[in-house]
Motif scaffolding. Structure first.
Motif, PDB file in Angstrom:
ATOM      1  N   VAL A 101      11.233   3.628   5.248  1.00 14.42           N
ATOM      2  CA  VAL A 101      10.436   2.414   5.105  1.00 14.42           C
ATOM      3  C   VAL A 101       9.351   2.361   6.178  1.00 14.42           C
ATOM      4  O   VAL A 101       8.194   2.008   5.895  1.00 14.42           O
ATOM      5  CB  VAL A 101      11.336   1.159   5.172  1.00 14.42           C
ATOM      6  N   ALA A 102       9.700   2.730   7.403  1.00 12.00           N
ATOM      7  CA  ALA A 102       8.707   2.741   8.480  1.00 12.00           C
ATOM      8  C   ALA A 102       7.578   3.709   8.170  1.00 12.00           C
ATOM      9  O   ALA A 102       6.399   3.412   8.420  1.00 12.00           O
ATOM     10  CB  ALA A 102       9.374   3.107   9.802  1.00 12.00           C
ATOM     11  N   LEU A 103       7.911   4.863   7.612  1.00 13.09           N
ATOM     12  CA  LEU A 103       6.899   5.854   7.274  1.00 13.09           C
ATOM     13  C   LEU A 103       5.932   5.311   6.223  1.00 13.09           C
ATOM     14  O   LEU A 103       4.704   5.417   6.369  1.00 13.09           O
ATOM     15  CB  LEU A 103       7.577   7.135   6.792  1.00 13.09           C
ATOM     16  N   GLY A 108      -0.136   2.495   5.957  1.00 19.11           N
ATOM     17  CA  GLY A 108      -1.137   1.437   5.885  1.00 19.11           C
ATOM     18  C   GLY A 108      -1.708   1.145   4.518  1.00 19.11           C
ATOM     19  O   GLY A 108      -2.593   0.286   4.391  1.00 19.11           O
ATOM     20  N   VAL A 109      -1.210   1.833   3.481  1.00 18.27           N
ATOM     21  CA  VAL A 109      -1.798   1.641   2.143  1.00 18.27           C
ATOM     22  C   VAL A 109      -0.759   1.267   1.092  1.00 18.27           C
ATOM     23  O   VAL A 109      -1.112   1.061  -0.077  1.00 18.27           O
ATOM     24  CB  VAL A 109      -2.541   2.917   1.676  1.00 18.27           C
ATOM     25  N   THR A 110       0.507   1.204   1.481  1.00 18.77           N
ATOM     26  CA  THR A 110       1.574   0.991   0.506  1.00 18.77           C
ATOM     27  C   THR A 110       1.796  -0.496   0.268  1.00 18.77           C
ATOM     28  O   THR A 110       2.151  -1.230   1.188  1.00 18.77           O
ATOM     29  CB  THR A 110       2.891   1.636   0.973  1.00 18.77           C
ATOM     30  N   ASP A 111       1.588  -0.933  -0.966  1.00 19.82           N
ATOM     31  CA  ASP A 111       1.716  -2.354  -1.309  1.00 19.82           C
ATOM     32  C   ASP A 111       3.134  -2.734  -1.706  1.00 19.82           C
ATOM     33  O   ASP A 111       3.599  -3.843  -1.423  1.00 19.82           O
ATOM     34  CB  ASP A 111       0.777  -2.697  -2.476  1.00 19.82           C
ATOM     35  N   TYR A 186      17.105  -0.754   2.277  1.00 27.40           N
ATOM     36  CA  TYR A 186      15.640  -0.816   2.186  1.00 27.40           C
ATOM     37  C   TYR A 186      15.160  -2.247   2.416  1.00 27.40           C
ATOM     38  O   TYR A 186      14.188  -2.479   3.145  1.00 27.40           O
ATOM     39  CB  TYR A 186      15.159  -0.342   0.817  1.00 27.40           C
ATOM     40  N   CYS A 187      15.840  -3.205   1.806  1.00 30.94           N
ATOM     41  CA  CYS A 187      15.465  -4.615   1.980  1.00 30.94           C
ATOM     42  C   CYS A 187      15.641  -5.048   3.435  1.00 30.94           C
ATOM     43  O   CYS A 187      14.810  -5.780   3.987  1.00 30.94           O
ATOM     44  CB  CYS A 187      16.297  -5.501   1.054  1.00 30.94           C
ATOM     45  N   LYS A 188      16.724  -4.606   4.073  1.00 33.00           N
ATOM     46  CA  LYS A 188      16.934  -4.916   5.486  1.00 33.00           C
ATOM     47  C   LYS A 188      15.805  -4.342   6.343  1.00 33.00           C
ATOM     48  O   LYS A 188      15.282  -5.005   7.243  1.00 33.00           O
ATOM     49  CB  LYS A 188      18.277  -4.355   5.956  1.00 33.00           C
ATOM     50  N   ALA A 189      15.436  -3.095   6.054  1.00 34.23           N
ATOM     51  CA  ALA A 189      14.386  -2.441   6.838  1.00 34.23           C
ATOM     52  C   ALA A 189      13.050  -3.161   6.679  1.00 34.23           C
ATOM     53  O   ALA A 189      12.305  -3.322   7.657  1.00 34.23           O
ATOM     54  CB  ALA A 189      14.255  -0.975   6.422  1.00 34.23           C
ATOM     55  N   LEU A 190      12.747  -3.602   5.467  1.00 29.70           N
ATOM     56  CA  LEU A 190      11.508  -4.352   5.237  1.00 29.70           C
ATOM     57  C   LEU A 190      11.502  -5.643   6.044  1.00 29.70           C
ATOM     58  O   LEU A 190      10.487  -6.005   6.655  1.00 29.70           O
ATOM     59  CB  LEU A 190      11.347  -4.660   3.744  1.00 29.70           C
ATOM     60  N   CYS A 191      12.638  -6.329   6.046  1.00 30.83           N
ATOM     61  CA  CYS A 191      12.734  -7.592   6.798  1.00 30.83           C
ATOM     62  C   CYS A 191      12.611  -7.351   8.296  1.00 30.83           C
ATOM     63  O   CYS A 191      11.891  -8.091   8.992  1.00 30.83           O
ATOM     64  CB  CYS A 191      14.048  -8.285   6.486  1.00 30.83           C
ATOM     65  N   LYS A 192      13.295  -6.354   8.807  1.00 35.53           N
ATOM     66  CA  LYS A 192      13.263  -6.089  10.244  1.00 35.53           C
ATOM     67  C   LYS A 192      11.862  -5.729  10.726  1.00 35.53           C
ATOM     68  O   LYS A 192      11.487  -6.037  11.855  1.00 35.53           O
ATOM     69  CB  LYS A 192      14.247  -4.969  10.598  1.00 35.53           C
ATOM     70  N   ALA A 343      13.974   3.961  18.435  1.00 39.67           N
ATOM     71  CA  ALA A 343      12.640   3.568  18.876  1.00 39.67           C
ATOM     72  C   ALA A 343      11.896   2.956  17.693  1.00 39.67           C
ATOM     73  O   ALA A 343      12.488   2.216  16.920  1.00 39.67           O
ATOM     74  CB  ALA A 343      11.909   4.786  19.436  1.00 39.67           C
ATOM     75  N   ASP A 344      10.633   3.287  17.537  1.00 39.49           N
ATOM     76  CA  ASP A 344       9.877   2.713  16.421  1.00 39.49           C
ATOM     77  C   ASP A 344       9.886   3.645  15.217  1.00 39.49           C
ATOM     78  O   ASP A 344       8.931   3.707  14.464  1.00 39.49           O
ATOM     79  CB  ASP A 344       8.431   2.397  16.853  1.00 39.49           C
ATOM     80  N   TYR A 345      10.928   4.412  15.098  1.00 35.45           N
ATOM     81  CA  TYR A 345      11.259   5.200  13.921  1.00 35.45           C
ATOM     82  C   TYR A 345      10.361   6.390  13.632  1.00 35.45           C
ATOM     83  O   TYR A 345      10.839   7.502  13.549  1.00 35.45           O
ATOM     84  CB  TYR A 345      11.320   4.306  12.670  1.00 35.45           C
ATOM     85  N   ILE A 346       9.074   6.191  13.436  1.00 37.81           N
ATOM     86  CA  ILE A 346       8.231   7.258  12.913  1.00 37.81           C
ATOM     87  C   ILE A 346       7.001   7.453  13.805  1.00 37.81           C
ATOM     88  O   ILE A 346       6.334   6.493  14.168  1.00 37.81           O
ATOM     89  CB  ILE A 346       7.780   6.931  11.478  1.00 37.81           C
ATOM     90  N   LEU A 347       6.704   8.720  14.110  1.00 31.32           N
ATOM     91  CA  LEU A 347       5.582   9.024  14.991  1.00 31.32           C
ATOM     92  C   LEU A 347       4.477   9.820  14.294  1.00 31.32           C
ATOM     93  O   LEU A 347       3.426  10.065  14.891  1.00 31.32           O
ATOM     94  CB  LEU A 347       6.084   9.809  16.214  1.00 31.32           C
ATOM     95  N   TYR A 348       4.709  10.242  13.060  1.00 27.57           N
ATOM     96  CA  TYR A 348       3.711  10.999  12.295  1.00 27.57           C
ATOM     97  C   TYR A 348       4.122  11.006  10.824  1.00 27.57           C
ATOM     98  O   TYR A 348       5.256  10.622  10.472  1.00 27.57           O
ATOM     99  CB  TYR A 348       3.611  12.455  12.796  1.00 27.57           C
TER     100      TYR A 348
END
Length: 428
Positions: A101-103, A108-111, A186-192, A343-348
Motif C-alpha cells: 500500500v505504501a508503494l 503519487g498517481v494511484t486513485d 489493506y484497509c488498515k494500511a490505508l487508514c494508518k 520505518a516508512d516502509y518504502i524507499l524506492y
C-alpha cells in the motif's frame, strides 16, 4: 530514474489509475478477470500492479521468475508492474499489505486500490479493519486474557473482536479466509497512512485460495501449480490461463521454470548447518524455543517441504515456518527487518515492466512520485539513500539466489550470466 521526457497531453491530466497488489504465481484467468473488473468498477484508465518478486508471501520461490510473471500481467491488462521489495513480500499479511500500500501511495498517481475477497463487501472489511486498528480497552483486555489462557493469537483476536464489537459476531467467518484477511490488512494500511486511495473489493470468482482441484475455468493458483507439478502436462491447464500465458508457459516450462520449494533443499540444509552453533534467533519471527526446535530436528532433515512439516506445531503454521526458513536462506536478519519494515516502509519503486501506451502514466509518476522510480539498476546508487541502496541490494541478492537455483535445476549453459544488472525490463 526514468529516461523519459514527455509532454503530457491535456486530456491525460484527469486520468484515473487503479492499483492492484498481487503475486501471479502463476497468472490465471481469475487474475485477468480482476484486472478488467477493477478498471471497469473504478473507471480507471490505467492499472498499476505491485507484485512480489522471485519469492512469495507463503515462504516459497515463485513458480516462474518475476519478469515472466510481469510479462503475463502486462499482456492481460496491467499497464505498469513494480516489484514489492523482498522484506515485505516475504512477510506476514500485515507487513505485506503495509509495504504494498505504501508503494502504491508513494507513486503519487494511484486513485483506487482494488483487491479480491471471499466476502466481496468493502464496508464489512473496513469495519473489521477499524476495530482492529482502534484496539479499545475491552479488546485489549479480552485479547490478553485469552492469550494467557493458551489460545492462539487468531483465536484470541477473534474472541476480542466478538466482545468489543458484538455487531460483527455473526460475520466472524470472514477472518477464516485468506483474501479477506489480506483485504482487512489493506484497509488498515490505508487508514494508518491516511491515504487518499479509495478501496474497492471484487468477489473472488471460481475456486477458493486453498482448492487443489482444477475448476471449469477459474481455478486457484495452487490448483494450477499442483496440476503442472503432479503430471507435468501443460494441456491440463490450457483452459485455466489466458492464451498469452499458455504460450509463455510452453516456451519456458522445462527451460527455466517451474522453480519449487524443494529445489532449495540443499541450500537450506547448508544454511541451517552453518548457523546451528549460534542458533537462528537473529532472524525475524524465530524465538529461542523455535530456534531450539530447528536445531533438534536438523538430523532428520531431508527436503525443504518435509522439514516444514516436521517443524509444524499447534501454534506455528507451515506458512509461518516456511517464511522463517526463507529468511535464513536470504540472510534476512531481525535487525534489518525491524529497521526497514518499522520505518516508512518504502524507499524506492523498482519497475519490472510497462506497456508502451502507458508512457503518459510513467511521465506522471516521474513528476509526482515521492520515491525514485528505478528502471535501470545501474542508476540506483545515484538516486537512492544508503538505506534504500541496502534494501535494493537484498532484492538483487534474492534475484541472484533464484537464478542460481533455476540454472542448477535446468542445467542452463555455463556461458549464461546470473546478473540482475543485465536484466531488461519488460516492454509490451
Amino acid at each position: 530514474m526514468l529516461d523519459y521526457c514527455l509532454i503530457i497531453p491535456e486530456r491525460e491530466i484527469s486520468m484515473k489509475t487503479v492499483g492492484i497488489i498481487a503475486e501471479y504465481n502463476p497468472f490465471h484467468n481469475g487474475h485477468a478477470y480482476q484486472i478488467a473488473k477493477a478498471k471497469e468498477i473504478t473507471g480507471a484508465d490505467y492499472c498499476i500492479v505491485v507484485m512480489s518478486g522471485d519469492f512469495v508471501q507463503r515462504g516459497a520461490p515463485s513458480f516462474m521468475n518475476k519478469y515472466l510473471r510481469a510479462e503475463c500481467a502486462l499482456k492481460n491488462g496491467a499497464d505498469i508492474v513494480v516489484e514489492l521489495p523482498v522484506y515485505y513480500a516475504l512477510s506476514s499479511a500485515e507487513y505485506f499489505a503495509s509495504g504494498a500500500v505504501a508503494l502504491l501511495d508513494k507513486l503519487g498517481v494511484t486513485d483506487t486500490l482494488c483487491f479480491g475477497s471471499e466476502c466481496g463487501d468493502i464496508s464489512l472489511l473496513s469495519e473489521f479493519a477499524s476495530q482492529l486498528l482502534s484496539e479499545s480497552d475491552q479488546f485489549k483486555e479480552v485479547l490478553n486474557r485469552q492469550l494467557k489462557c493458551g489460545l492462539s493469537f487468531p483465536a484470541a483476536r477473534n474472541a476480542a473482536i466478538e466482545s468489543s464489537a458484538p455487531h460483527l459476531s455473526s460475520h466472524m467467518e470472514i477472518l477464516s479466509n485468506p483474501n479477506n484477511i489480506l483485504g482487512i490488512e489493506y484497509c488498515k494500511a490505508l487508514c494508518k497512512r491516511s491515504s487518499s486511495m479509495i478501496p474497492y473489493t471484487i468477489f473472488r470468482a471460481g475456486s477458493s485460495y486453498h482448492d487443489t482441484g482444477l475448476d471449469a475455468c477459474y481455478s486457484s493458483a495452487l490448483a494450477i501449480r499442483s496440476a503442472l507439478t503432479d503430471n507435468g502436462s501443460l494441456d491440463s491447464i490450457r483452459d485455466q490461463v489466458p492464451a498469452s500465458v499458455y504460450t509463455l508457459l510452453e516456451e519456458h516450462c522445462g527451460i527455466d521454470c517451474p522453480v519449487l520449494p524443494d529445489d532449495l533443499s540443499a541450500l537450506l540444509h547448508y544454511q541451517l548447518l552453518s548457523e546451528q552453533a549460534t542458533g537462528y534467533t537473529d532472524h525475524p519471527d524465530i524465538d529461542q524455543d523455535f530456534s531450539d526446535r530447528i536445531s533438534h530436528m536438523l538430523p532428520r532433515y531431508h527436503h525443504y517441504t518435509s522439514f516444514c512439516e516436521l517443524l509444524k506445531t499447534k501454534n506455528r503454521t507451515y506458512t509461518r515456518i516456511s517464511r522463517s526458513l526463507m529468511h535464513i536462506i536470504l540472510h534476512i536478519t531481525r535487525e534489518e527487518f525491524a529497521a526497514y519494515c518499522n520505518a516508512d516502509y518504502i524507499l524506492y519503486a523498482r519497475m519490472l515492466g510497462f506497456r508502451k501506451n502507458a508512457l503518459p502514466l510513467l511521465s506522471a509518476i516521474k513528476e509526482k512520485s515521492s520515491v525514485p522510480l528505478i528502471s535501470k539498476l545501474a542508476d540506483a546508487n545515484s538516486v537512492l539513500t544508503p538505506p534504500g541502496n541496502q534494501m535494493l541490494a537484498k532484492d538483487i541478492y534474492a534475484g541472484h539466489i533464484y537464478e542460481m537455483i533455476s540454472r542448477q535445476k535446468f542445467h542452463t549453459e555455463e556461458s549464461s550470466e546470473i546478473s540482475e544488472y543485465r536484466k531488461q525490463i519488460i516492454r509490451v
